[in-house]
Scaffold this active site. Structure first.
Site, mmCIF file in Angstrom:
data_model
loop_
_atom_site.group_PDB
_atom_site.id
_atom_site.type_symbol
_atom_site.label_atom_id
_atom_site.label_comp_id
_atom_site.label_asym_id
_atom_site.label_seq_id
_atom_site.Cartn_x
_atom_site.Cartn_y
_atom_site.Cartn_z
ATOM 1 N N VAL A 1 0.868 -1.178 0.000
ATOM 2 C CA VAL A 1 0.000 0.000 0.000
ATOM 3 C C VAL A 1 0.896 1.216 0.000
ATOM 4 C CG1 VAL A 1 -2.027 -1.062 1.054
ATOM 5 C CG2 VAL A 1 -0.215 -0.212 2.510
ATOM 6 N N SER A 2 0.454 2.279 -0.660
ATOM 7 C CA SER A 2 1.340 3.405 -0.926
ATOM 8 C C SER A 2 1.632 4.257 0.298
ATOM 9 C CB SER A 2 0.749 4.285 -2.038
ATOM 10 O OG SER A 2 -0.537 4.739 -1.662
ATOM 11 N N THR A 3 0.722 4.291 1.266
ATOM 12 C CA THR A 3 0.973 5.069 2.480
ATOM 13 C C THR A 3 0.501 4.277 3.683
ATOM 14 O OG1 THR A 3 -1.186 6.158 2.515
ATOM 15 C CG2 THR A 3 0.535 7.232 1.230
#
Length: 217
Positions: free
Chosen positions: A26-28
């Site tokens: 997941v990107s963040t």
């Protein structure tokens, strides 16, 4: 005889155990990985074999992915939810895909795209078709990210044109800014102008530019 989610074969009379892994990115840290977790659970990936990176893909420093690479052996099976979990862009996705199947010798299954399943069609035609599908999907994934960034930039530009401000409001100008600005504009003072106003030189020049534009409106 082998049972459950491990597969066995023979190589020179020795049994080979195929282990099943899953990778999630997941990107963040705020983004929720539940959708990917559920998808991997449904295909039978053991929880202990699921590796999750929760950080920005900006620098692509993914400790769990690196740990997974060290763990996986030839003929193991890797599940991912979508192709863009492998990289930030088109070139990186292709590089990782080819490294995994050619250098590591593992099988990969992309759950969102059943055609991307290296267990099928291991002949020349199957490999060729899989490679074409991969390149198309990688390009589409990267193109979509580019379009999203462009739409965001256009939205911000449109909002700014309407007078909507982003970020923290600027600090009010010091009371002596006008007089100092006039002297600085006339060339009477240079770098000391910023010091008299109690701000860095770059900030003074930036505020002076805005101040001048405001006067011309």
């Amino acid at each position: 005889m082998c049972w459950g989610m491990t597969l066995c074969g023979r190589n020179g009379g020795n049994k080979i155990e195929q282990k099943i892994y899953g990778y999630i990115r997941v990107s963040t840290r705020e983004q929720n990985e539940d959708r990917q977790v559920i998808a991997l659970r449904e295909v039978g990936v053991p929880e202990k074999n699921v590796y999750i990176d929760k950080q920005s893909g900006k620098d692509f420093e993914r400790p769990q992915y690196k740990k997974l690479l060290r763990k996986m052996k030839k003929d193991d099976l890797l599940y991912i939810k979508s192709i863009d979990r492998l990289g930030r862009n088109y070139a990186e996705i292709l590089e990782q895909w080819r490294f995994l199947i050619k250098e590591k010798g593992i099988d990969i299954v992309v759950l969102d795209m059943p055609l991307l399943d290296t267990r099928r069609g291991k002949d020349l035609l199957g490999t060729f078709l899989s490679d074409i599908v991969l390149q198309v999907l990688s390009f589409v994934a990267e193109n979509e990210r580019t379009n999203i960034r462009q739409r965001q930039a256009e939205g911000i530009a449109a909002a700014k044109a309407k007078g909507i401000r982003f970020g923290r409001p600027p600090k009010p100008l010091p009371k002596n800014f006008h007089s100092v600005y006039q002297r600085w504009k006339m060339g009477e003072i240079t770098g000391t102008a910023a010091k008299e106003c109690g701000m860095p030189l770059a900030t003074f020049r930036y505020r002076a530019e805005i101040y001048e534009k405001a006067k011309l409106l």
